[in-house]
Scaffold this motif. Structure first.
Motif, PDB file in Angstrom:
ATOM      1  N   ASP A  39       9.563  18.864 -18.243  1.00  0.00           N
ATOM      2  CA  ASP A  39       8.651  18.925 -19.389  1.00  0.00           C
ATOM      3  C   ASP A  39       7.252  19.428 -19.043  1.00  0.00           C
ATOM      4  OD1 ASP A  39       7.626  16.799 -17.978  1.00  0.00           O
ATOM      5  OD2 ASP A  39       7.798  15.344 -19.608  1.00  0.00           O
ATOM      6  N   GLY A  40       7.007  19.781 -17.770  1.00  0.00           N
ATOM      7  CA  GLY A  40       5.678  20.241 -17.395  1.00  0.00           C
ATOM      8  C   GLY A  40       4.684  19.119 -17.160  1.00  0.00           C
ATOM      9  N   HIS A  41       5.122  17.874 -17.297  1.00  0.00           N
ATOM     10  CA  HIS A  41       4.245  16.713 -17.082  1.00  0.00           C
ATOM     11  C   HIS A  41       4.734  15.864 -15.908  1.00  0.00           C
ATOM     12  CE1 HIS A  41       2.064  17.513 -20.787  1.00  0.00           C
ATOM     13  NE2 HIS A  41       3.235  17.674 -21.396  1.00  0.00           N
ATOM     14  N   PHE A  42       5.995  15.459 -15.949  1.00  0.00           N
ATOM     15  CA  PHE A  42       6.547  14.677 -14.839  1.00  0.00           C
ATOM     16  C   PHE A  42       6.543  15.513 -13.561  1.00  0.00           C
ATOM     17  CE2 PHE A  42      10.150  13.046 -12.311  1.00  0.00           C
ATOM     18  CZ  PHE A  42       9.751  11.721 -12.188  1.00  0.00           C
ATOM     19  N   VAL A  43       6.838  16.798 -13.713  1.00  0.00           N
ATOM     20  CA  VAL A  43       6.686  17.779 -12.633  1.00  0.00           C
ATOM     21  C   VAL A  43       5.972  18.996 -13.221  1.00  0.00           C
ATOM     22  CG1 VAL A  43       8.691  17.063 -11.291  1.00  0.00           C
ATOM     23  CG2 VAL A  43       8.992  18.717 -13.131  1.00  0.00           C
ATOM     24  N   PRO A  44       5.248  19.769 -12.397  1.00  0.00           N
ATOM     25  CA  PRO A  44       4.468  20.895 -12.931  1.00  0.00           C
ATOM     26  C   PRO A  44       5.309  22.141 -13.154  1.00  0.00           C
ATOM     27  CG  PRO A  44       4.090  20.693 -10.587  1.00  0.00           C
ATOM     28  CD  PRO A  44       4.991  19.538 -10.976  1.00  0.00           C
ATOM     29  N   ASN A  45       6.371  22.002 -13.924  1.00  0.00           N
ATOM     30  CA  ASN A  45       7.239  23.137 -14.209  1.00  0.00           C
ATOM     31  C   ASN A  45       7.954  22.860 -15.522  1.00  0.00           C
ATOM     32  OD1 ASN A  45       8.532  25.584 -13.907  1.00  0.00           O
ATOM     33  ND2 ASN A  45       9.855  24.940 -12.229  1.00  0.00           N
ATOM     34  N   HIS A  67      19.703  16.560 -15.665  1.00  0.00           N
ATOM     35  CA  HIS A  67      18.757  15.880 -14.788  1.00  0.00           C
ATOM     36  C   HIS A  67      17.392  15.964 -15.445  1.00  0.00           C
ATOM     37  CE1 HIS A  67      16.485  15.962 -10.659  1.00  0.00           C
ATOM     38  NE2 HIS A  67      16.113  14.962 -11.429  1.00  0.00           N
ATOM     39  N   LEU A  68      16.956  14.846 -16.007  1.00  0.00           N
ATOM     40  CA  LEU A  68      15.672  14.800 -16.686  1.00  0.00           C
ATOM     41  C   LEU A  68      14.538  14.616 -15.689  1.00  0.00           C
ATOM     42  CD1 LEU A  68      16.518  12.546 -19.769  1.00  0.00           C
ATOM     43  CD2 LEU A  68      16.254  15.028 -19.719  1.00  0.00           C
ATOM     44  N   MET A  69      13.550  15.486 -15.758  1.00  0.00           N
ATOM     45  CA  MET A  69      12.288  15.313 -15.049  1.00  0.00           C
ATOM     46  C   MET A  69      11.198  15.339 -16.103  1.00  0.00           C
ATOM     47  SD  MET A  69      12.985  17.626 -11.641  1.00  0.00           S
ATOM     48  CE  MET A  69      14.497  18.454 -12.173  1.00  0.00           C
ATOM     49  N   VAL A  70      11.079  14.212 -16.817  1.00  0.00           N
ATOM     50  CA  VAL A  70      10.258  14.129 -18.012  1.00  0.00           C
ATOM     51  C   VAL A  70       9.541  12.782 -18.037  1.00  0.00           C
ATOM     52  CG1 VAL A  70      11.859  15.622 -19.280  1.00  0.00           C
ATOM     53  CG2 VAL A  70      12.114  13.129 -19.416  1.00  0.00           C
ATOM     54  N   THR A  71       8.460  12.721 -18.797  1.00  0.00           N
ATOM     55  CA  THR A  71       7.745  11.449 -18.949  1.00  0.00           C
ATOM     56  C   THR A  71       8.232  10.662 -20.158  1.00  0.00           C
ATOM     57  OG1 THR A  71       5.987  12.616 -20.152  1.00  0.00           O
ATOM     58  CG2 THR A  71       5.679  12.285 -17.783  1.00  0.00           C
ATOM     59  N   ASP A  72       8.660  11.340 -21.212  1.00  0.00           N
ATOM     60  CA  ASP A  72       9.131  10.676 -22.427  1.00  0.00           C
ATOM     61  C   ASP A  72      10.656  10.607 -22.409  1.00  0.00           C
ATOM     62  OD1 ASP A  72       9.619   9.644 -24.911  1.00  0.00           O
ATOM     63  OD2 ASP A  72       8.468  11.139 -26.022  1.00  0.00           O
ATOM     64  N   ALA A  73      11.189   9.666 -21.644  1.00  0.00           N
ATOM     65  CA  ALA A  73      12.643   9.583 -21.473  1.00  0.00           C
ATOM     66  C   ALA A  73      13.358   9.286 -22.780  1.00  0.00           C
ATOM     67  CB  ALA A  73      12.977   8.520 -20.438  1.00  0.00           C
ATOM     68  N   LEU A  74      12.776   8.440 -23.632  1.00  0.00           N
ATOM     69  CA  LEU A  74      13.418   8.075 -24.890  1.00  0.00           C
ATOM     70  C   LEU A  74      13.699   9.307 -25.745  1.00  0.00           C
ATOM     71  CD1 LEU A  74      11.467   4.835 -25.892  1.00  0.00           C
ATOM     72  CD2 LEU A  74      13.933   5.004 -25.490  1.00  0.00           C
ATOM     73  N   ILE A  90      18.321  10.018 -15.532  1.00  0.00           N
ATOM     74  CA  ILE A  90      16.919   9.747 -15.829  1.00  0.00           C
ATOM     75  C   ILE A  90      16.179   9.386 -14.546  1.00  0.00           C
ATOM     76  CG2 ILE A  90      15.399   8.440 -17.376  1.00  0.00           C
ATOM     77  CD1 ILE A  90      18.038   7.451 -18.741  1.00  0.00           C
ATOM     78  N   PRO A  91      14.949   9.836 -14.359  1.00  0.00           N
ATOM     79  CA  PRO A  91      14.205   9.438 -13.160  1.00  0.00           C
ATOM     80  C   PRO A  91      13.842   7.960 -13.197  1.00  0.00           C
ATOM     81  CG  PRO A  91      12.820  10.750 -14.627  1.00  0.00           C
ATOM     82  CD  PRO A  91      14.196  10.798 -15.200  1.00  0.00           C
ATOM     83  N   ALA A  92      14.124   7.279 -12.095  1.00  0.00           N
ATOM     84  CA  ALA A  92      13.845   5.843 -12.023  1.00  0.00           C
ATOM     85  C   ALA A  92      12.367   5.557 -12.228  1.00  0.00           C
ATOM     86  CB  ALA A  92      14.296   5.306 -10.664  1.00  0.00           C
ATOM     87  N   GLU A  93      11.513   6.507 -11.913  1.00  0.00           N
ATOM     88  CA  GLU A  93      10.070   6.264 -11.909  1.00  0.00           C
ATOM     89  C   GLU A  93       9.467   6.106 -13.295  1.00  0.00           C
ATOM     90  OE1 GLU A  93      11.596   8.206  -8.357  1.00  0.00           O
ATOM     91  OE2 GLU A  93      11.598   8.906 -10.448  1.00  0.00           O
ATOM     92  N   VAL A  94      10.190   6.467 -14.355  1.00  0.00           N
ATOM     93  CA  VAL A  94       9.576   6.444 -15.692  1.00  0.00           C
ATOM     94  C   VAL A  94      10.219   5.432 -16.642  1.00  0.00           C
ATOM     95  CG1 VAL A  94       8.949   8.882 -15.477  1.00  0.00           C
ATOM     96  CG2 VAL A  94      11.050   8.256 -16.672  1.00  0.00           C
ATOM     97  N   ILE A  95      11.159   4.617 -16.166  1.00  0.00           N
ATOM     98  CA  ILE A  95      11.916   3.803 -17.125  1.00  0.00           C
ATOM     99  C   ILE A  95      11.702   2.305 -16.999  1.00  0.00           C
ATOM    100  CG2 ILE A  95      13.681   5.566 -17.436  1.00  0.00           C
ATOM    101  CD1 ILE A  95      15.499   3.879 -15.641  1.00  0.00           C
TER     102      ILE A  95
END
Length: 238
Positions: A39-45, A67-74, A90-95
């Protein structure tokens, strides 16, 4: 002793000008397609999307793993449920605070739920809900871009996940993501994940032809690991 592996090409790294030809060739050779959604937020791409999955489905029946690399997992989980993406990781870091809810939401839709561990995140982060998971993806590179430096230390997580699965009877599959190529086939095979994500350095960038690239990947795997491909999906020891 025989060994079964599963292969999941990362479509972010394929040649888009050869999209149909490459997908058509791979359809009867691989177990899943790996779809990176950033999404360009969780990772810069910013990369692929649920729309991309729908386009692939026009020419393929191979199951998709997002493979989600996002901040808004919902938000993204619901988007992928709506298009019936077979596995949602889902990345473990955001949930924190929503892990059980998201996993239940995916399962209630009849789909599979996975969690991704970035290099700095330990296996212990999964323990509250590890028994509910269908897949755990271990990143062996920093996420967000292809071609990142391989981090050997992350292989220890695969060993730990296999130990926990055998001890407690968990059902998750173990997937490895990052620098799956000639240089690292032996190290990865020794760690023994169930699923290999293969990208530019291990498949799509080897030659100008997807057929030749596939054959070269198989040769490199066999020569590096001592295992031989049977039918393109399974391997047996020499």
């Amino acid at each position: 002793m025989s060994r079964q592996i599963q292969l999941s090409p990362s479509l972010m790294t394929m040649d888009l000008d050869k999209f149909k030809k490459q997908i058509t060739f791979l359809n009867d050779k691989v177990n899943f397609y790996h779809i990176d959604i950033m999404d360009g937020h969780f990772v810069p791409n910013i990369t692929l999307s649920p729309w991309f999955i729908e386009q692939v489905r026009k020419i393929s029946d191979v199951p998709m793993s997002a493979h989600l690399m996002v901040t808004d997992a919902l938000f993204w989980v619901q988007q992928l449920i709506d298009i019936r993406c077979e596995t949602i990781c889902i990345p473990a870091e955001v949930i924190n605070g929503m892990a059980f809810r998201l996993i239940d939401q995916i399962h209630d839709a009849g789909l599979k739920a996975g969690i991704v561990l970035n290099p700095e995140t330990p296996v212990d982060a999964l323990l509250p809900y590890i028994d509910r998971l269908d897949k755990v993806t271990i990143m062996t590179v920093d996420p967000g871009f292809a071609g990142q430096r391989f981090l050997k230390v992350c292989l220890d997580k695969i060993t730990e996940l296999r130990r926990l699965r055998e001890k407690y009877g968990y059902k998750y599959e173990i997937e490895i993501d990052g620098s799956t190529n000639l240089k690292h086939w032996k190290l990865m095979s020794d760690a023994n994940p169930d699923i290999y994500i293969i990208g530019r350095s291990g498949l799509f960038g080897l030659t100008d032809s997807i057929e030749d690239s596939w054959n070269q990947m198989v040769k490199e795997y066999e020569e590096s690991t001592g295992y031989q491909f049977d039918d393109g999906l399974y391997v047996a020891s020499h």
